[in-house]
Scaffold this motif. Structure first.
Motif, PDB file in Angstrom:
ATOM      1  N   ALA A  40       8.262  -0.802 -11.180  1.00 35.40           N
ATOM      2  CA  ALA A  40       8.803   0.423 -10.591  1.00 35.40           C
ATOM      3  C   ALA A  40       7.974   1.658 -10.916  1.00 35.40           C
ATOM      4  O   ALA A  40       8.264   2.738 -10.406  1.00 35.40           O
ATOM      5  N   VAL A  41       6.962   1.504 -11.758  1.00 37.68           N
ATOM      6  CA  VAL A  41       6.173   2.667 -12.185  1.00 37.68           C
ATOM      7  C   VAL A  41       5.572   3.435 -11.012  1.00 37.68           C
ATOM      8  O   VAL A  41       5.652   4.663 -10.971  1.00 37.68           O
ATOM      9  N   PRO A  42       4.950   2.777 -10.010  1.00 33.09           N
ATOM     10  CA  PRO A  42       4.392   3.550  -8.887  1.00 33.09           C
ATOM     11  C   PRO A  42       5.439   4.403  -8.176  1.00 33.09           C
ATOM     12  O   PRO A  42       5.165   5.560  -7.815  1.00 33.09           O
ATOM     13  N   SER A  43       6.638   3.861  -7.976  1.00 32.35           N
ATOM     14  CA  SER A  43       7.691   4.627  -7.317  1.00 32.35           C
ATOM     15  C   SER A  43       8.146   5.792  -8.175  1.00 32.35           C
ATOM     16  O   SER A  43       8.433   6.889  -7.672  1.00 32.35           O
ATOM     17  N   ILE A  44       8.231   5.579  -9.478  1.00 36.13           N
ATOM     18  CA  ILE A  44       8.636   6.656 -10.386  1.00 36.13           C
ATOM     19  C   ILE A  44       7.615   7.784 -10.359  1.00 36.13           C
ATOM     20  O   ILE A  44       7.971   8.968 -10.282  1.00 36.13           O
ATOM     21  N   VAL A  45       6.335   7.439 -10.395  1.00 34.99           N
ATOM     22  CA  VAL A  45       5.272   8.444 -10.373  1.00 34.99           C
ATOM     23  C   VAL A  45       5.267   9.195  -9.046  1.00 34.99           C
ATOM     24  O   VAL A  45       5.081  10.424  -9.007  1.00 34.99           O
ATOM     25  N   ASP A  46       5.495   8.494  -7.938  1.00 37.81           N
ATOM     26  CA  ASP A  46       5.543   9.157  -6.640  1.00 37.81           C
ATOM     27  C   ASP A  46       6.660  10.185  -6.568  1.00 37.81           C
ATOM     28  O   ASP A  46       6.528  11.232  -5.931  1.00 37.81           O
ATOM     29  N   ASP A  47       7.755   9.891  -7.238  1.00 39.28           N
ATOM     30  CA  ASP A  47       8.920  10.773  -7.180  1.00 39.28           C
ATOM     31  C   ASP A  47       8.848  11.904  -8.202  1.00 39.28           C
ATOM     32  O   ASP A  47       9.113  13.068  -7.882  1.00 39.28           O
ATOM     33  N   LEU A  48       8.467  11.578  -9.437  1.00 39.46           N
ATOM     34  CA  LEU A  48       8.496  12.560 -10.523  1.00 39.46           C
ATOM     35  C   LEU A  48       7.137  13.135 -10.870  1.00 39.46           C
ATOM     36  O   LEU A  48       7.054  14.160 -11.549  1.00 39.46           O
ATOM     37  N   GLY A  49       6.055  12.480 -10.422  1.00 44.58           N
ATOM     38  CA  GLY A  49       4.725  12.913 -10.824  1.00 44.58           C
ATOM     39  C   GLY A  49       4.439  12.457 -12.243  1.00 44.58           C
ATOM     40  O   GLY A  49       5.122  11.599 -12.810  1.00 44.58           O
ATOM     41  N   GLY A  50       3.403  13.059 -12.847  1.00 43.55           N
ATOM     42  CA  GLY A  50       3.089  12.744 -14.235  1.00 43.55           C
ATOM     43  C   GLY A  50       2.442  11.398 -14.427  1.00 43.55           C
ATOM     44  O   GLY A  50       2.799  10.649 -15.351  1.00 43.55           O
ATOM     45  N   PHE A  51       1.472  11.043 -13.572  1.00 43.40           N
ATOM     46  CA  PHE A  51       0.821   9.742 -13.682  1.00 43.40           C
ATOM     47  C   PHE A  51       0.189   9.539 -15.054  1.00 43.40           C
ATOM     48  O   PHE A  51       0.266   8.449 -15.633  1.00 43.40           O
ATOM     49  N   SER A  52      -0.419  10.587 -15.585  1.00 38.61           N
ATOM     50  CA  SER A  52      -1.101  10.457 -16.878  1.00 38.61           C
ATOM     51  C   SER A  52      -0.130  10.218 -18.023  1.00 38.61           C
ATOM     52  O   SER A  52      -0.531   9.773 -19.102  1.00 38.61           O
ATOM     53  N   SER A  53       1.161  10.506 -17.801  1.00 40.44           N
ATOM     54  CA  SER A  53       2.152  10.387 -18.875  1.00 40.44           C
ATOM     55  C   SER A  53       2.964   9.107 -18.812  1.00 40.44           C
ATOM     56  O   SER A  53       3.727   8.819 -19.740  1.00 40.44           O
ATOM     57  N   PHE A  54       2.836   8.323 -17.734  1.00 39.74           N
ATOM     58  CA  PHE A  54       3.734   7.183 -17.582  1.00 39.74           C
ATOM     59  C   PHE A  54       3.619   6.139 -18.690  1.00 39.74           C
ATOM     60  O   PHE A  54       4.614   5.442 -18.982  1.00 39.74           O
ATOM     61  N   PRO A  55       2.454   5.951 -19.376  1.00 39.05           N
ATOM     62  CA  PRO A  55       2.449   4.996 -20.485  1.00 39.05           C
ATOM     63  C   PRO A  55       3.458   5.322 -21.583  1.00 39.05           C
ATOM     64  O   PRO A  55       3.906   4.433 -22.308  1.00 39.05           O
ATOM     65  N   TRP A  56       3.823   6.609 -21.684  1.00 40.18           N
ATOM     66  CA  TRP A  56       4.806   6.995 -22.688  1.00 40.18           C
ATOM     67  C   TRP A  56       6.193   6.425 -22.382  1.00 40.18           C
ATOM     68  O   TRP A  56       7.049   6.348 -23.273  1.00 40.18           O
ATOM     69  N   LEU A  57       6.434   6.032 -21.124  1.00 39.36           N
ATOM     70  CA  LEU A  57       7.706   5.387 -20.796  1.00 39.36           C
ATOM     71  C   LEU A  57       7.876   4.105 -21.606  1.00 39.36           C
ATOM     72  O   LEU A  57       8.991   3.717 -21.961  1.00 39.36           O
TER      73      LEU A  57
END
Length: 512
Positions: A40-57
């Motif tokens: 679901a990461v691509p969809s989350i990034v598309d909606d919320l932005g912050g691609f560089s921060s998603f590893p912190w999830l």
């Protein structure tokens, strides 16, 4: 009396069946959440932005879960397992709701930490309760059922995450936890009954703070070193150095307080030290395979995410299959012999993984991972059960928590080691050839760690034959004094006996 020929009654229709189902539901919360978010990461990034921060999830969840496990383990030995488990489910539920309502990537990261704090209670309590209500002969099969939840989640989680993201909304990967949490809490509240005789306890607040902050800094430094910042940077040295200093302070404090949050005797008993080292190696080996096998299958072999997920899922299928049968082996041959067999199988499996090339078929990858899973099931479960069975009720939560914490530290160390290996290999760019080279180096390191794990197993005490075989009659109904019951004045807990009381675990002669 327990013997090697005793019929093991761990089915869902047994008297303790509903409790086992509730424990599997609780375990499913953590297992599903660790796999469902990946797709679901691509969809989350598309909606919320912050691609560089998603590893912190992933990092914040793992971090919060890891550092809270020892605290929950100690608390469970004081107030009982049920309150800690229900608190963890409630916190996980709160975190899930907040994640589903998140309005930005920073908010989602913070709410993932709340989820992680809940998971830190749920996972060790499931294993501890199973250790409380099942005899030594039954625990392996019960642990196999719990481990099977991870195998199911490895297959269902990514698919479910992709379906929610594509056809509904990524937010439902968190909202789906709401009914699961409610059902799990209801089943546990209804079926698992405790009688806890509470006494006055002095809270080791200083030790808890030092352990939490020190562990957080240490794990954070290992997770992000070489990724978010360079290993030799001031920030990296400061975080890691500060974590080490705080943990040294924690050790000094624990030597003086009457009720330490993590008693130092867990580091002085040979059996517990060895099983913790094995747990750390298990964490590193599993992390290395789960992180790099899918990447290898997709980038080098050219398959899609679904096929890559299948190749890895065989590991989590082989694990519970072997774990469920481990009881028959350790009751007959002992914990060390069983774990040594598992370690040898794991070495063979990881050695085969280390031979992967661009011409290898995906079926071979799946087969090799299955062999590793079989080995891990014969290592992780017997060593954990050996640690649990060597202590009384009032110490079992601490021992279980310490074992799982060691596995988390091993995972963090694995991330640091494998990340450094890959970074050296892909300096020229992330081409399939570079990824193949980097993955092969990682797989070789994983094979070496599996060998180290097997050597560590040799250090287990030799007198590890369960007394259920050597000295029958140690098992006793819940509520009756036994080797598995708490000492006088300490809390007592168990499944409330009805028609036919459930036996508790027995204590093997595993002291070093």
């Amino acid at each position: 009396m327990t013997s090697t020929t005793e019929k093991v009654d761990v089915g869902f229709r047994s008297e303790r069946g509903p409790i086992l189902v509730s424990l599997m539901l609780c375990t499913g919360l953590v297992a599903l959440d660790s796999t469902i978010i990946a797709t679901a990461v691509p969809s989350i990034v598309d909606d919320l932005g912050g691609f560089s921060s998603f590893p912190w999830l992933f990092s914040t969840y793992l971090l919060a879960q890891a550092v809270s496990v020892p605290l929950y383990g100690k608390l469970a030995d004081v107030v009982g397992r049920k309150p800690v488990m229900l608190f963890g489910i409630g916190l996980f539920l709160l975190g899930s709701v907040l994640c589903g309502l998140a309005w930005s990537m920073p908010a989602l990261i913070v709410f993932r930490a709340v989820q992680g704090l809940g998971a830190g209670a749920v996972q060790p309590m499931s294993i501890t309760i199973a250790g409380d209500i099942y005899t030594l002969a039954e625990r392996a099969k019960a642990q196999g059922y719990l481990a099977s939840v991870w195998g199911i989640s490895a297959v269902v989680g990514p698919t479910l995450g992709g379906v929610f993201s594509e056809y509904v909304s990524w937010r439902w990967i968190f909202f789906v936890n709401i009914p699961l949490c409610l059902v799990a809490a209801w089943a546990l509240q209804r079926r698992f009954h405790e009688t806890v005789h509470c006494t006055r306890h002095r809270i080791d607040a200083t030790g808890a703070a030092l352990l939490t902050v020190g562990s957080t800094m240490l794990v954070l430094g290992l997770l992000e070193g070489g990724q978010a910042w360079a290993w030799a940077s001031v920030l990296s040295v400061g975080v890691l150095g500060g974590g080490v200093l705080l943990l040294v302070g924690f050790v000094l404090v624990e030597q003086r307080v009457p009720e330490p949050v993590l008693p130092l005797w867990v580091f002085r008993r040979r059996l517990l030290v060895v099983t913790s080292l094995v747990a750390a190696a298990v964490g590193a080996v599993v992390l290395g395979l789960t992180s790099y096998v899918p990447t290898f299958v997709q980038t080098v072999l050219g398959h899609g995410p679904l096929v890559a997920g299948f190749a890895l899922a065989t590991l989590t299928i082989g694990w519970p299959l072997a774990a469920s049968q481990a009881g028959r082996l350790y009751l007959r041959f002992g914990f060390r012999a069983t774990a040594l067999l598992g370690g040898s199988v794991a070495v063979v499996g990881t050695g085969l993984v280390a031979t992967l090339t661009a011409s290898t078929s995906v079926w071979s990858v799946a087969g090799y991972c299955f062999v590793v899973g079989l080995g891990m099931g014969l290592v992780a479960s017997p060593t954990l059960i050996a640690a649990q069975s060597s202590v009384d009720w009032a110490e079992r939560g601490v021992v279980t928590g310490n074992n799982l914490f060691s596995r988390s530290i091993g995972s963090a160390l694995g991330i640091a080691l494998f990340g450094a290996i890959v970074n050296l290999a892909v300096r020229s760019g992330e081409t399939p050839a570079a990824v193949e080279t980097g993955s092969q180096h990682v797989f070789l390191a994983v094979a070496v760690l599996a060998a180290v794990m097997t050597v560590a197993v040799l250090a287990l005490p030799g007198r590890d034959t369960p007394p259920a075989v050597a000295a029958p009659g140690l098992a006793a109904p819940v509520g009756a004094p036994s080797a598995g019951a708490p000492p006088a004045g300490a809390p007592s807990v168990g499944v409330r006996p009805s028609a036919g009381a459930q036996p508790v675990g027995v204590r093997p002669s595993t002291s070093g």
